[in-house]
Motif scaffolding. Structure first.
Motif, PDB file in Angstrom:
ATOM      1  N   ALA A 175       0.830  -1.208   0.000  1.00  0.00           N
ATOM      2  CA  ALA A 175       0.000   0.000   0.000  1.00  0.00           C
ATOM      3  C   ALA A 175       0.860   1.253   0.000  1.00  0.00           C
ATOM      4  O   ALA A 175       0.584   2.222  -0.724  1.00  0.00           O
ATOM      5  N   VAL A 176       1.919   1.235   0.802  1.00  0.00           N
ATOM      6  CA  VAL A 176       2.828   2.388   0.858  1.00  0.00           C
ATOM      7  C   VAL A 176       3.501   2.591  -0.502  1.00  0.00           C
ATOM      8  O   VAL A 176       3.580   3.712  -1.019  1.00  0.00           O
ATOM      9  N   GLU A 177       3.964   1.495  -1.092  1.00  0.00           N
ATOM     10  CA  GLU A 177       4.662   1.588  -2.374  1.00  0.00           C
ATOM     11  C   GLU A 177       3.745   2.102  -3.481  1.00  0.00           C
ATOM     12  O   GLU A 177       4.112   2.976  -4.264  1.00  0.00           O
ATOM     13  N   LYS A 178       2.510   1.575  -3.533  1.00  0.00           N
ATOM     14  CA  LYS A 178       1.572   2.000  -4.578  1.00  0.00           C
ATOM     15  C   LYS A 178       1.122   3.438  -4.366  1.00  0.00           C
ATOM     16  O   LYS A 178       0.981   4.209  -5.324  1.00  0.00           O
ATOM     17  N   THR A 179       0.881   3.806  -3.105  1.00  0.00           N
ATOM     18  CA  THR A 179       0.473   5.175  -2.819  1.00  0.00           C
ATOM     19  C   THR A 179       1.576   6.152  -3.210  1.00  0.00           C
ATOM     20  O   THR A 179       1.325   7.213  -3.795  1.00  0.00           O
ATOM     21  N   TYR A 180       2.801   5.796  -2.906  1.00  0.00           N
ATOM     22  CA  TYR A 180       3.950   6.634  -3.276  1.00  0.00           C
ATOM     23  C   TYR A 180       4.030   6.769  -4.797  1.00  0.00           C
ATOM     24  O   TYR A 180       4.257   7.872  -5.328  1.00  0.00           O
ATOM     25  N   ALA A 181       3.833   5.652  -5.504  1.00  0.00           N
ATOM     26  CA  ALA A 181       3.904   5.679  -6.976  1.00  0.00           C
ATOM     27  C   ALA A 181       2.789   6.531  -7.564  1.00  0.00           C
ATOM     28  O   ALA A 181       3.005   7.291  -8.515  1.00  0.00           O
ATOM     29  N   GLY A 223       1.296   9.021  -6.055  1.00  0.00           N
ATOM     30  CA  GLY A 223       1.632  10.401  -5.724  1.00  0.00           C
ATOM     31  C   GLY A 223       2.680  10.992  -6.632  1.00  0.00           C
ATOM     32  O   GLY A 223       2.722  12.212  -6.848  1.00  0.00           O
ATOM     33  N   ARG A 224       3.534  10.155  -7.202  1.00  0.00           N
ATOM     34  CA  ARG A 224       4.569  10.620  -8.132  1.00  0.00           C
ATOM     35  C   ARG A 224       4.135  10.496  -9.588  1.00  0.00           C
ATOM     36  O   ARG A 224       4.939  10.729 -10.493  1.00  0.00           O
ATOM     37  N   GLY A 225       2.883  10.117  -9.813  1.00  0.00           N
ATOM     38  CA  GLY A 225       2.388  10.017 -11.183  1.00  0.00           C
ATOM     39  C   GLY A 225       2.881   8.802 -11.931  1.00  0.00           C
ATOM     40  O   GLY A 225       2.805   8.750 -13.160  1.00  0.00           O
ATOM     41  N   GLN A 226       3.368   7.792 -11.220  1.00  0.00           N
ATOM     42  CA  GLN A 226       3.900   6.593 -11.872  1.00  0.00           C
ATOM     43  C   GLN A 226       2.845   5.509 -12.024  1.00  0.00           C
ATOM     44  O   GLN A 226       3.078   4.512 -12.707  1.00  0.00           O
ATOM     45  N   VAL A 227       1.699   5.682 -11.402  1.00  0.00           N
ATOM     46  CA  VAL A 227       0.578   4.748 -11.499  1.00  0.00           C
ATOM     47  C   VAL A 227      -0.693   5.580 -11.636  1.00  0.00           C
ATOM     48  O   VAL A 227      -0.837   6.611 -10.978  1.00  0.00           O
ATOM     49  N   GLY A 228      -1.596   5.155 -12.483  1.00  0.00           N
ATOM     50  CA  GLY A 228      -2.850   5.884 -12.628  1.00  0.00           C
ATOM     51  C   GLY A 228      -3.428   5.759 -14.021  1.00  0.00           C
ATOM     52  O   GLY A 228      -3.049   4.865 -14.791  1.00  0.00           O
ATOM     53  N   GLU A 229      -4.328   6.669 -14.344  1.00  0.00           N
ATOM     54  CA  GLU A 229      -4.985   6.685 -15.645  1.00  0.00           C
ATOM     55  C   GLU A 229      -4.905   8.093 -16.212  1.00  0.00           C
ATOM     56  O   GLU A 229      -4.902   9.078 -15.473  1.00  0.00           O
ATOM     57  N   LEU A 230      -4.848   8.167 -17.538  1.00  0.00           N
ATOM     58  CA  LEU A 230      -4.699   9.447 -18.213  1.00  0.00           C
ATOM     59  C   LEU A 230      -5.539   9.424 -19.480  1.00  0.00           C
ATOM     60  O   LEU A 230      -5.343   8.580 -20.346  1.00  0.00           O
ATOM     61  N   ASP A 231      -6.504  10.338 -19.560  1.00  0.00           N
ATOM     62  CA  ASP A 231      -7.374  10.428 -20.734  1.00  0.00           C
ATOM     63  C   ASP A 231      -7.007  11.677 -21.532  1.00  0.00           C
ATOM     64  O   ASP A 231      -7.123  12.800 -21.026  1.00  0.00           O
ATOM     65  N   LEU A 232      -6.571  11.450 -22.769  1.00  0.00           N
ATOM     66  CA  LEU A 232      -6.185  12.538 -23.665  1.00  0.00           C
ATOM     67  C   LEU A 232      -7.208  12.662 -24.775  1.00  0.00           C
ATOM     68  O   LEU A 232      -7.725  11.653 -25.268  1.00  0.00           O
ATOM     69  N   ALA A 233      -7.491  13.887 -25.193  1.00  0.00           N
ATOM     70  CA  ALA A 233      -8.396  14.110 -26.317  1.00  0.00           C
ATOM     71  C   ALA A 233      -7.700  14.976 -27.348  1.00  0.00           C
ATOM     72  O   ALA A 233      -6.931  15.885 -27.007  1.00  0.00           O
ATOM     73  N   THR A 234      -7.980  14.689 -28.618  1.00  0.00           N
ATOM     74  CA  THR A 234      -7.361  15.455 -29.689  1.00  0.00           C
ATOM     75  C   THR A 234      -8.160  15.265 -30.964  1.00  0.00           C
ATOM     76  O   THR A 234      -9.202  14.604 -30.968  1.00  0.00           O
ATOM     77  N   THR A 235      -7.662  15.840 -32.041  1.00  0.00           N
ATOM     78  CA  THR A 235      -8.274  15.662 -33.357  1.00  0.00           C
ATOM     79  C   THR A 235      -7.336  14.842 -34.233  1.00  0.00           C
ATOM     80  O   THR A 235      -6.153  14.673 -33.914  1.00  0.00           O
ATOM     81  N   GLY A 236      -7.864  14.358 -35.343  1.00  0.00           N
ATOM     82  CA  GLY A 236      -7.061  13.514 -36.221  1.00  0.00           C
ATOM     83  C   GLY A 236      -5.843  14.213 -36.769  1.00  0.00           C
ATOM     84  O   GLY A 236      -4.761  13.620 -36.874  1.00  0.00           O
ATOM     85  N   SER A 237      -5.950  15.496 -37.094  1.00  0.00           N
ATOM     86  CA  SER A 237      -4.802  16.197 -37.673  1.00  0.00           C
ATOM     87  C   SER A 237      -3.679  16.385 -36.660  1.00  0.00           C
ATOM     88  O   SER A 237      -2.497  16.377 -37.018  1.00  0.00           O
ATOM     89  N   VAL A 238      -4.031  16.547 -35.383  1.00  0.00           N
ATOM     90  CA  VAL A 238      -2.999  16.672 -34.348  1.00  0.00           C
ATOM     91  C   VAL A 238      -2.255  15.347 -34.189  1.00  0.00           C
ATOM     92  O   VAL A 238      -1.033  15.319 -33.989  1.00  0.00           O
ATOM     93  N   MET A 272       6.519   4.902 -18.278  1.00  0.00           N
ATOM     94  CA  MET A 272       5.510   4.794 -17.213  1.00  0.00           C
ATOM     95  C   MET A 272       4.511   3.685 -17.574  1.00  0.00           C
ATOM     96  O   MET A 272       3.350   3.955 -17.892  1.00  0.00           O
ATOM     97  N   PRO A 273       4.950   2.441 -17.546  1.00  0.00           N
ATOM     98  CA  PRO A 273       4.078   1.353 -18.008  1.00  0.00           C
ATOM     99  C   PRO A 273       2.845   1.129 -17.133  1.00  0.00           C
ATOM    100  O   PRO A 273       1.906   0.459 -17.561  1.00  0.00           O
ATOM    101  N   HIS A 274       2.831   1.692 -15.917  1.00  0.00           N
ATOM    102  CA  HIS A 274       1.696   1.479 -15.021  1.00  0.00           C
ATOM    103  C   HIS A 274       0.691   2.633 -15.063  1.00  0.00           C
ATOM    104  O   HIS A 274      -0.221   2.685 -14.231  1.00  0.00           O
TER     105      HIS A 274
END
Length: 292
Positions: free
Chosen positions: A78-84, A86-101, A117-119
């Motif tokens: 729990a400590v290790e995952k929470t630390y990760a 908190g450092r942005g090494q674990v989580g989810e990221l939703d990006l939006a863009t257009t086809g030309s970008v 950042m494989p996690h």
């Protein structure tokens, strides 16, 4: 009962020596013995058989060792995952863009980020520019990649990378032989445009034409930049397009640069102030990627 009691107990259970366990824990032996006695008192059960020659676990001690070890392992995880996280090494990221970008360097940036950042799970969504801003406010996405200018003061806007605007025209067009073309020289041309009501970038290009001394004669409007090329190839007009669109090579169409000062197709990042550590990590990687 505290985690300290469990750590002390496990050390003694593994070493089967109060002296060795105290050395391992970096404490003196008397406080260690007191902590074990307190634990046994709380459990109302003897955990160790002690005599002058050896220390042994009781049957209850063997069972408690398994439980204590599992608890401490979960705590460490729990400590290790929470630390990760908190450092942005674990989580989810939703990006939006257009086809030309996506025709530009964004895909390479995402690939590099995921390799490091494989996690962090990265999801890419294509959607019209105005929908992206609404999705940001609704917390359905984390970062929007849009061609400037942008106009929402409630969102943070940052340059991702600069990009030029060029001209797509049929190979048979009279201006095709020119190396560079001034925007003002296009006053008598028919244009195909991104849909003005949906695209702030399209309205910006129209305003650039007005500043150059003419209102563009727009024959057709479409949603995506790649659709513009189909219309140009069919002879329905010429198109002002981002530099990245040149990657969509098409027979019969050529691209020409515009004489400076010319419109730009700079790609901006939009995001909220209250962002996650994974978003911050991606922003840092993006700045580093384009600084290099």
């Amino acid at each position: 009962m505290e985690l300290r009691h469990l750590r002390y107990f496990v050390a003694v259970a593994e070493e089967l020596s109060f002296t060795a366990a105290a050395t391992r824990l970096g404490v003196s032996q008397p406080p260690l013995s007191t902590q074990i006695q307190d634990l046994e008192y709380e459990l109302k059960t003897q955990l160790f058989i002690r005599n002058k020659r050896r220390v042994e676990l009781t049957a209850a001690g063997v069972a408690f060792r398994n439980y204590a070890g599992a608890i401490l392992a979960q705590v460490d995880e729990a400590v290790e995952k929470t630390y990760a996280i908190g450092r942005g090494q674990v989580g989810e990221l939703d990006l939006a863009t257009t086809g030309s970008v996506l025709l530009g360097p964004l895909a390479g940036l995402i690939a590099r980020f995921q390799a490091g950042m494989p996690h962090v799970l990265v999801r890419i969504q294509e959607m019209p520019p105005l929908e992206q801003e609404l999705a940001l406010h609704a917390r359905k996405i984390d970062i929007s990649f849009l061609r400037g200018p942008t106009g929402d003061p409630a969102l943070v806007t940052e340059l991702a990378w600069p990009e030029k605007v060029g001209l797509a025209l049929p190979q048979s067009h009279p201006l095709a032989g020119n190396g560079e073309i001034a925007l003002a020289d296009l006053r008598d041309e028919k244009f195909v445009f991104l849909r003005l009501k949906d695209s702030r970038f399209a309205r910006y290009l129209r305003d650039c034409c007005v500043e150059a001394g003419f209102a563009p004669n727009i024959s057709q409007q479409v949603v995506e930049s790649h659709s513009l090329l189909s219309l140009v190839a069919a002879g329905l007009g010429i198109a002002l397009v981002p530099e990245a669109v040149r990657e969509l090579a098409r027979p019969g169409i050529i691209y020409r640069r515009l004489v400076e000062p010319a419109p730009v197709a700079d790609v901006m990042m939009l995001y909220r102030d209250d962002r996650s550590a994974a978003v911050d990590r991606f922003l840092i990687e993006t700045r580093d990627y384009f600084r290099q």
